[in-house]
Structures are given as structure tokens and as C-alpha cells.
Design a protein around this motif. Structure first.
Motif, short mmCIF file in Angstrom:
data_model
loop_
_atom_site.label_atom_id
_atom_site.label_comp_id
_atom_site.label_asym_id
_atom_site.label_seq_id
_atom_site.Cartn_x
_atom_site.Cartn_y
_atom_site.Cartn_z
N GLU A 161 9.70 -33.20 2.59
CA GLU A 161 9.67 -33.99 1.36
C GLU A 161 9.33 -33.14 0.13
O GLU A 161 8.78 -33.66 -0.85
N ASN A 164 9.90 -34.20 -3.44
CA ASN A 164 9.07 -35.28 -3.98
C ASN A 164 7.60 -34.88 -3.99
O ASN A 164 6.72 -35.73 -3.91
N CYS A 165 7.34 -33.59 -4.08
CA CYS A 165 5.95 -33.13 -4.02
C CYS A 165 5.40 -32.90 -5.42
O CYS A 165 6.15 -32.93 -6.42
N ILE A 166 4.12 -32.70 -5.51
CA ILE A 166 3.47 -32.33 -6.75
C ILE A 166 2.50 -31.19 -6.44
O ILE A 166 1.76 -31.25 -5.45
N VAL A 187 9.43 -29.23 -9.79
CA VAL A 187 8.63 -30.43 -9.52
C VAL A 187 7.47 -30.48 -10.52
O VAL A 187 7.27 -29.55 -11.30
N ASP A 213 1.92 -41.92 -4.25
CA ASP A 213 3.12 -41.97 -3.39
C ASP A 213 3.88 -40.64 -3.36
O ASP A 213 5.10 -40.61 -3.21
N ARG A 214 3.16 -39.55 -3.49
CA ARG A 214 3.80 -38.23 -3.46
C ARG A 214 3.06 -37.31 -2.50
O ARG A 214 1.91 -37.55 -2.14
#
Length: 318
Positions: A161, A164-166, A187, A213-214
Motif C-alpha cells: 500500500e 497510500n502511505c504517509i 506521497v 486511514d493511511r
């Protein structure tokens, strides 16, 4: 890993010596004698006259003993008429003591730099210095390599994922590091502001950024007792992160670090092998290792041949 790099090597018909010391291995041919305590004695068992010598020693384990062994080894090669002596120090010792942050505090990183220069080192190769300004403590050439290319490769290959990461810095001082990685991955990034009561003890933390949600990836240059990253992981989970990873260049893992990692909500704690991690991995299944030996090996090859090492700042050698 390191044992494969021992001894005399030939690159484009030019010989150079690679000597590994302390926590990275032993070689009776090159290191003929290590005298018993309290003295450390070194005798090179083969001629190094006119040779290009590379000595590998990391700032780990018994740091003071290993540092003294490195200094003696450098001096032994220098007075044996080596043409050049390069100290390859994957984890630079005393790097955190790089400024006078309170009254009567020493600047030990500068002292180590002076000691290496006086011992006879002509060149230093290291990785992810705690503060890049440490290079300015030396009057000799310093190549500060980065683990970032290997970290980026690991993220893309091991975190499904990752888009969709931070990327999260556990303190304001690491903001430049995480923004660089976030830009390369395209990102977002966040940071955590921490206030300390005293060294190795965090008072409170404030998260700046949205992680809900990340997948959150904590990135730092080193972790010692792991109080900061474990508190940061709890903070991220409380803020809504679905998974938390930690990626560190230097995993010191002293004191209660292993028990803290085991009880923290990490999917994985990823470190490079600038410090040997075999024993820590047995005690903590969450610890995974990124091998950076090829980066150092390529830096040695390029240095020996007089080539630029700047390619390694943004690429992993094949």
C-alpha cells in the motif's frame, strides 16, 4: 556479508587492501596479533607499502574499544608506508554529540574527527551522519553516503500500500529527511514535535499532519532506546493510521529497546546493517534488515579508481 570483502582485492589491475576489524569479522592473515587487555596491539601480517588501504569499522558494540582499535590500525598502516588509508565507518561513533547543547558539554564528534586525522586517515567513508555538518569537523575528505535509495527500494518492494502511505518524522529535526523521501515517492509527509524532559526521555508529542486511514512510515537516522519511535507509533495509531512501519539507518537498540519494539504496534522495524543485527533479530521478529554492503563496496571501488561517488546518493548499485 562482511567476510566476503576481506583481504587483498584487484580492481582494474590495481591492488587495494580491505581490512575488517572489531564487530565485522576477524582475519588472522592480515591481523596477526590482537594483544590481551588492557592494551590493543595490531600487526599487519602482509606488506601494505604503497597500497591503497580501506579499514572497515563501525561505531557499535564496545564503541570505545572499537574506536581505539580503528585508530591503532590506521596508524599501523600509515607508518607501514601505505599510500592512502581510508576509514570506512558505516555508523560514525559519538555522532549525536555534535554540538554544545548545555553548559560544559563536550563536542565529542569533533574530538573523534581530530583523532582520526591525527592517527593518519586520509579519507573517511560513512553513512547517514546524525548531522551533515560533522563533515566540517574534518580537514580531510569525507564521503557521507545515504541509505535513502535502499530505503526507497525496500518501501516499493515490501509495502503493497505504499502509494497510500504517509512518511512521518518522529521529530522536527528529521523533516528534511522525510520530505526528500516523500517527494521521491510522490506521497505526503507529517512530523511529530516532541518535548524532552531529559536525554532519551520524551515528555509529550504533538502530531502535525493527517494520517487517518493511511499507512504511516516513521523514518529516522537512528534509534537507541526506541522510546521516541514507540511513543510515535502509539500516537499514529491513535490518530487513525491503519499500519505503522519504522525505517531507521542505524539500529543501536540499547537498554529496553527490544521489549519496547515487541510491545509497540509496528508491522515491522526496518534497519540497515551499518550495525550487526543478528542477535537483535533473534530476540525481536519485527526487526528486518536492509543490506547496504553493496553501497559501501561500490563507494570503495569508485574511490579506488578515482570515480565520482555522487551516483550513490540517489541510486542503489546493481
Amino acid at each position: 556479508m562482511w567476510s566476503k570483502l576481506f583481504g587483498r582485492h584487484t580492481v582494474q589491475n590495481k591492488d587495494y587492501f580491505l581490512i575488517l576489524t572489531g564487530c565485522h569479522g576477524e582475519n588472522d592473515t592480515l591481523i596477526a596479533a590482537l594483544l590481551s587487555a588492557p592494551d590493543t596491539g595490531v600487526e599487519i601480517g602482509e606488506s601494505v607499502r604503497g597500497e591503497d588501504v580501506y579499514i572497515v569499522q563501525s561505531g557499535c558494540g564496545e564503541i570505545n574499544d572499537n574506536l581505539m582499535e580503528l585508530l591503532i590500525m590506521i596508524n599501523a598502516c600509515k607508518i607501514a608506508s601505505s599510500s592512502r588509508v581510508t576509514a570506512v565507518i558505516p555508523c560514525f561513533p559519538y555522532a549525536r554529540q555534535d554540538k554544545k547543547d548545555k553548559s560544559r558539554a563536550p563536542i565529542s564528534a569533533k574530538l573523534v574527527a581530530n583523532m582520526l586525522s591525527v592517527a593518519g586517515a586520509d579519507h573517511i567513508i560513512t553513512m547517514d551522519l546524525h548531522a551533515s555538518q560533522i563533515q566540517g569537523f574534518f580537514d580531510i575528505a569525507v564521503d557521507n553516503l545515504y541509505a535513502e535509495p535502499a530505503v526507497l527500494q525496500w518501501i516499493r518492494e515490501n509495502i503493497p500500500e505504499w502509494k497510500n502511505c504517509i512518511i512521518v518524522s518522529p521529530d522536527a529535526g528529521g523533516a528534511k529527511r522525510v520530505t526528500s523521501i516523500a517527494d521521491r515517492l510522490n506521497v505526503d509527509f507529517a512530523l511529530i514535535h516532541k518535548e524532552r524532559k531529559k536525554a532519551n526521555e520524551v515528555d509529550r508529542m504533538v502530531l502535525v499532519g493527517d494520517v487517518k486511514d493511511r499507512v504511516a512510515i516513521l523514518v529516522d537516522d537512528m534509534a537507541d532506546t526506541c522510546g521516541t519511535i514507540c511513543h510515535a507509533a502509539d500516537k499514529l495509531i491513535d490518530a487513525g493510521a491503519v499500519k505503522v512501519y519504522a525505517i531507521l539507518t542505524h539500529g543501536i537498540f540499547s537498554g529496553p529497546a527490544i521489549s519496547r519494539i515487541n510491545s509497540a504496534p509496528f508491522e515491522a522495524v526496518v534497519v540497515t546493517n551499518t550495525i550487526p543485527q543478528e542477535e537483535k533479530m533473534k530476540a525481536c521478529p519485527k526487526i528486518q534488515v536492509i543490506d547496504i554492503s553493496m553501497i559501501l563496496a561500490e563507494a570503495i571501488r569508485r574511490t579506488h579508481n578515482g570515480e565520482s561517488v555522487s551516483y550513490l546518493f540517489s541510486h542503489v548499485p546493481l
